[in-house]
Design a protein around this motif. Sequence first.
Motif, PDB file in Angstrom:
ATOM      1  N   LYS A 102       3.082   5.374   7.978  1.00 37.06           N
ATOM      2  CA  LYS A 102       2.632   3.987   8.012  1.00 37.06           C
ATOM      3  C   LYS A 102       3.745   3.060   8.494  1.00 37.06           C
ATOM      4  CE  LYS A 102       0.667   0.652   4.720  1.00 37.06           C
ATOM      5  NZ  LYS A 102      -0.441  -0.039   5.299  1.00 37.06           N
ATOM      6  N   GLU A 140       3.145  10.089   4.057  1.00 40.74           N
ATOM      7  CA  GLU A 140       2.187   8.994   4.310  1.00 40.74           C
ATOM      8  C   GLU A 140       2.901   7.654   4.481  1.00 40.74           C
ATOM      9  OE1 GLU A 140      -1.803  10.669   1.972  1.00 40.74           O
ATOM     10  OE2 GLU A 140      -0.190   9.742   0.797  1.00 40.74           O
ATOM     11  N   ILE A 141       3.947   7.428   3.650  1.00 44.47           N
ATOM     12  CA  ILE A 141       4.676   6.158   3.768  1.00 44.47           C
ATOM     13  C   ILE A 141       5.415   6.103   5.099  1.00 44.47           C
ATOM     14  CG2 ILE A 141       6.531   4.740   2.780  1.00 44.47           C
ATOM     15  CD1 ILE A 141       5.773   5.876   0.019  1.00 44.47           C
ATOM     16  N   ASP A 186       0.804  -1.219   0.000  1.00 46.33           N
ATOM     17  CA  ASP A 186       0.000   0.000   0.000  1.00 46.33           C
ATOM     18  C   ASP A 186       0.844   1.279   0.000  1.00 46.33           C
ATOM     19  OD1 ASP A 186      -2.306   1.482  -0.045  1.00 46.33           O
ATOM     20  OD2 ASP A 186      -2.499   1.533   2.149  1.00 46.33           O
ATOM     21  N   ILE A 187       1.760   1.363  -0.948  1.00 46.98           N
ATOM     22  CA  ILE A 187       2.602   2.569  -0.988  1.00 46.98           C
ATOM     23  C   ILE A 187       2.456   3.335  -2.307  1.00 46.98           C
ATOM     24  CG2 ILE A 187       4.389   1.711   0.599  1.00 46.98           C
ATOM     25  CD1 ILE A 187       5.966   1.434  -2.284  1.00 46.98           C
ATOM     26  N   HIS A 197       1.007   5.870  -5.072  1.00 45.10           N
ATOM     27  CA  HIS A 197       0.340   7.173  -5.028  1.00 45.10           C
ATOM     28  C   HIS A 197       0.230   7.705  -3.602  1.00 45.10           C
ATOM     29  CE1 HIS A 197      -0.556   6.889  -9.282  1.00 45.10           C
ATOM     30  NE2 HIS A 197      -1.042   5.683  -9.089  1.00 45.10           N
ATOM     31  N   LYS A 198       1.241   7.435  -2.810  1.00 45.84           N
ATOM     32  CA  LYS A 198       1.290   7.988  -1.449  1.00 45.84           C
ATOM     33  C   LYS A 198       2.428   9.000  -1.390  1.00 45.84           C
ATOM     34  CE  LYS A 198      -1.650   5.170   0.876  1.00 45.84           C
ATOM     35  NZ  LYS A 198      -2.604   4.926  -0.243  1.00 45.84           N
ATOM     36  N   THR A 199       2.283   9.955  -0.485  1.00 41.73           N
ATOM     37  CA  THR A 199       3.386  10.906  -0.305  1.00 41.73           C
ATOM     38  C   THR A 199       4.432  10.258   0.591  1.00 41.73           C
ATOM     39  OG1 THR A 199       2.418  11.847   1.693  1.00 41.73           O
ATOM     40  CG2 THR A 199       1.782  12.863  -0.406  1.00 41.73           C
ATOM     41  N   LYS A 200       5.599  10.881   0.597  1.00 44.72           N
ATOM     42  CA  LYS A 200       6.677  10.417   1.476  1.00 44.72           C
ATOM     43  C   LYS A 200       6.169  10.398   2.926  1.00 44.72           C
ATOM     44  CE  LYS A 200      11.188  11.897   3.178  1.00 44.72           C
ATOM     45  NZ  LYS A 200      12.316  12.831   3.075  1.00 44.72           N
TER      46      LYS A 200
END
Length: 415
Positions: free
Chosen positions: A412, A408-409, A400-401, A403-406
């Motif tokens: 998580k 957001e990753i 689930d990484i 289209h995520k921003t740095k």
Amino acid sequence: MSFTSTVRTMYQDQINGLKEAGLFKQERYIHAPQGADIEVEFPTGAQLKKVINMCANNYLGLSSHPEVIKAAHNGLDHRGYGMSSVRFICGTQDIHDELEKKVTEFLGTEATILFPSCMDANAGVFEAILTADDVMISDRLVHASIIDGMRLCAATHDTFKHANMEHLEEKLQLHADKRLKLIITDGVFSMDGDTPPLDKIVELAEKYGAMVFVDDSHASGFIGKTGRGTHEKYGVMGKIDIITTTFGKGLGGASGGCVSGRRELVEMCRQKARPYLFSNTIAPVIVAGVLRVLEILSESTERRDKLERNAEYWRKGLTEAGFILKEGDTPIVPVMLFNAKLSQDFSTDLYEKGIYAMGFFFPVVPKGQARIRTQLSAAHDIHHLDKALDAFIAVGKKHDILHKTKQEIIEKYGM
Ligand SMILES: *Cc1c(COP(=O)(O)O)cnc(C)c1O
């Protein structure tokens, strides 16, 4: 102290410490020539697995090229297997001289001297040309072999922030009193795949009366319009005083390296560089192979053009899929994951899907900058890249990484 059981335990503890910290390097065995498709065995007893190689320095796909192999066979037949000597005793054949001249021509320099490796070239060059009256000003991210070479040299050592021209200028001003000033950088930095602005570096060197050293190991053969290297890319051919490079990457991938540049600097290396004077000559078979590699690359830019197209295709595909990449335009494409464990899990999942790409994390890259480093090759065809892209997307979805921003990753997974 002799090697008692206590000493053995001490080393075992250190090795176990590496394992516990996740820093233990486990080698895998390839049961095939180097190429885009390889068969790999994990020594843990798992079965041989066919995978697409996305982590070799085989940029031009010449490591197992039939013409290079043929030339090497020819060298073996006509010049033998080994020379059993250093160059200045009885280790120099006509083909060693020929290769030095051909490398000079290819790089557009004045002269060239071969070394057993680029590690050796970097270990020997500084001590051979600089003294305690001089200063070496190096980019903070230069390759380990340059750091070792500078340690062996009596000249003052200072650094500038990575590719930061203002900081380099400050350092050049600070060391104005030194006899010789040498600016030292990699042409392509292998962890990020970026290139420093050599045109600006040359400008500063001219302004402050300094010499310039570039290690083009990750560039020779494919960076620049005709693959001459980063000096071609930045329009400063003939203005770099010292270029070191390897034959162990794009240029056939066997081994060997060189120092190429100003005639007198090369001559000083021939007279004084210790890895040249005290280590065996490059085997004739490799010299013959590299000679053919240079011929192939001088005849046509087809291979570096294909590599460039592959790298563009790969970057575009990953970007559209929603991965975060390090920006750049070289065949080194780092896919940023930030978290160390995630980079390891990601690499393992890719392997399960038939893609061989390594995760890198601290201390190889800074903390919080873990990544999968992918490297393109002219040996890759579009079907390799499409298959690899599918695998990356599937694994990216699993974790689930995409289209995520740095941010957001990191939220998580943590740094
Ligand atoms: C790989 C590399 C070297 C070492 O080259 P060898 O010929 O394998 O010793 C030196 N410098 C840089 C920048 C490299 O990437």
